[in-house]
Design an enzyme around this catalytic site. Sequence first.
Site, PDB file in Angstrom:
ATOM      1  N   GLU A  24       0.820  -1.225   0.000  1.00 42.67           N
ATOM      2  CA  GLU A  24       0.000   0.000   0.000  1.00 42.67           C
ATOM      3  C   GLU A  24       0.848   1.267   0.000  1.00 42.67           C
ATOM      4  OE1 GLU A  24      -2.813  -0.215   3.231  1.00 42.67           O
ATOM      5  OE2 GLU A  24      -4.157  -1.438   2.033  1.00 42.67           O
TER       6      GLU A  24
ATOM      7  N   GLU B 175      -6.762  -7.721  -0.719  1.00 37.14           N
ATOM      8  CA  GLU B 175      -7.272  -7.732   0.653  1.00 37.14           C
ATOM      9  C   GLU B 175      -8.764  -7.459   0.660  1.00 37.14           C
ATOM     10  OE1 GLU B 175      -5.120  -5.282   3.434  1.00 37.14           O
ATOM     11  OE2 GLU B 175      -3.189  -5.927   2.614  1.00 37.14           O
TER      12      GLU B 175
END
Length: 787
Positions: free
Chosen positions: A179, A251
């Site tokens: 991320e 995710e």
Amino acid sequence: MASRHTLCLLVLAAAGVAGASTVAYDDRALVIDGQRRIILSGAIHYPRSTPEMWPDLINKAKRGGLNTIETYVFWNGHEPRRRQYNFKGNYDIVRFFREIHTAGMYAILRIGPYVCAEWNYGGLPAWLRDIPGMQFRLHNEPFEREMETFTTLIVNKMKEASMFAGQGGPIILAQIENEYGDIMAQLNNNRSASQYIHWCADMANKQKVGVPWIMCQQNHDLPHNVINTCNGFYCHDWYPNRTGIPKMWTENWIGWFKKWGLPDFHRTTEDSAFAVAMFFQKRGSVMNYYMYHGGTNFSRTTGGPYLTTSYDYDAPLDEYGNIRQPKYGHLKNLHNVLLSMETTLVHGEYNESSYGENITVTKYTYGDSSVCFVSNQLHDRDVNVTLGGTHLVPAWSVSILPDCKTVAFNTAKIKTPASVMVMRPSTAEEPEALNWSWMPEKLRPFMTDDCGSFRKNQLLEQITTSGDQSDYLWYMTSLEHKGEGTYTLYVNTTGHELCAFVNGELVGQKHSTNSDYAFQLESLAKLHSGKNYISLLSGTVGLTNYGALFELVPAGIVGGPVKLVGPNGTAIDLTKNSWSYATGLDGEHRQIHLDKPGNNWRGHNEGIVPVYRPFTWYKTSFDAPAGEEAVVVDLLGLNKGAAWVNGNSLGRYWPSYAAAEMDGCHVCDYRREFNAAGDESDLQCLTGCGEPSQRFYHVPRSFLRRDGEPNTLILFEEAGGDPTRAAFRTVAVATTACASPGAEVCGEHGVIAGVDVVRGSCGAYYEGGCETKAALQTFTAACVGRE
Ligand code: GAL
């Protein structure tokens, strides 16, 4: 839309390796051995369970309809001190991947090595900070050198064990960084950040692993040699930012993590299934549940800031590895339907049409076969849709029609009965059966400022000073005073907890609340004539794991001020005094938790142990509960500290810290976007409100000795509690009556509006019967909002 067969072949030559696979990708899917595949994956973090649990967890994932297991790699667990490695026990990563291989599943290796993951420091070892010139996660030689060294080590370990697909192993994807796109935005996409992320991609590709490298949430400035993927509660409206790459969801947040002082988050089964179905309706082909099994933060270097020891996550497999119904079963049914349509989904021509506002019909056609999805994104209205017949599609749901005529699955119609976790008393180990002994933590040496390891005329930052070798750092100083005086001691700290001693007496204890880690301790301080000693013990409860430059988030009494203020306003500022420092507790240095011979335990067999005494070690022995059910220790009555069984860490405990009461504790309706990360007003489906944030602590069976051999439980209680109420329990899984129509309280549209208690027999609840708040909350969370 027709697929553009832009095949990017990454691995061609696997010749000569038994069972070797090629992994490539195109705009529709991963292409394994020349076949486009749907990947249904689940995250299991190997250190959050034990090797003995791994085969069962993996097999349950497989039986739940998954074909892939994903994990991060945890750098600070593998390299706790620079160049001293740990690949044993629950850090035996190769064994974990072998188990995946044995189960016949694929694997996704997310190296990071920054991983976030609610893990201490996001997985980065605290010793990195000692290296001159070090800046975390930016373009600088010290960080990149260490990151490359560790990444190469992990890749080589996997290669040596032939774990990559091209070698016949299970790994089909690898991830570098995590991320970073979000962090770049926080850093205004500065040059160093951009150079770093391109360096990461090049370094990863140099490793020649033969499978594609992914980066999650790298929505801008994506290096050409990696694939961007999506993370979130929903990813159907997200598309890759380059053509030729498939839509991947690394995710899928199936629940959420818990912090001390907060209730348990629950993501409803209906909404979980809705998010998955929407993703596949909108051309998704690779999906990973974060988490499929959350597990336990067993050691102090595991959990991120203020994370509870349980990392249950409301995942399909609960903390102990038990199947959580109806989530597990309902998603399994969905997986089976999706896999049955695999060929059409990954090859079919795609056609989407609107049947009114927020009602979408998607048809995939491949040769003679076509499959349909009908989604209703309205929050409050069920609709009838005509497609080879008329079908009622409830609000916030997706119907799947594998032949475009008959509904095989609707995300809001659950056929699996719900399960409830029941804590059963373990016959032999009721509180009265446990015989305790105790030992005081040796505080005396720290009650003066004579025995620290160094001095400084400054109040230092805790992580830099202690190297995160312990939760605790002593700050000790002294001052001369003429005559007696009563003062108020003020200490400003950046967290997370603080104890103040004046002349050997504990005068104040306080901890951070509401995720606001900085606070001021205020306590009475009586000085005598002559030399007076002030000793401050600062404690951390897990280090920050997220955000740009998170390593600069301080802990401890950095800069203070520390002041004594007299009744007439006279202030003595101690901030620039000579402070003496010592890391850790005496009992930690002596490794009391290992129960080595020679320790002076008191009170054994005398039945007398002091209770509510801060800074006390307790010890008892117990027999392993019979059977195979998961074992927990109930620490209600204890305050805050750490626990070990036979030398194995169970993690921090803090049952005295109650979970907050919030509006979201009293509502649960699946028919809206789930959000656990947002504003408090968005939260719903919370349970455990007003109850201990965590009362039960997992004792994996492999920590226990069997065959009547005694086991040892050791507690370090820092704030004062009562160990004599502690007891062992086993965790049984029961099925609720909720699946049988007679037990439901029906509201509008056949949706269960509420759960009420009717007196009568309701099974094996351990305490209080079915009227307890906990029982009612469990039923409410499991039933309300379902049809
Ligand atoms: C993501 C992160 C994961 C985990 C998750 C929340 O942003 O990549 O590692 O922290 O949030 O559970």
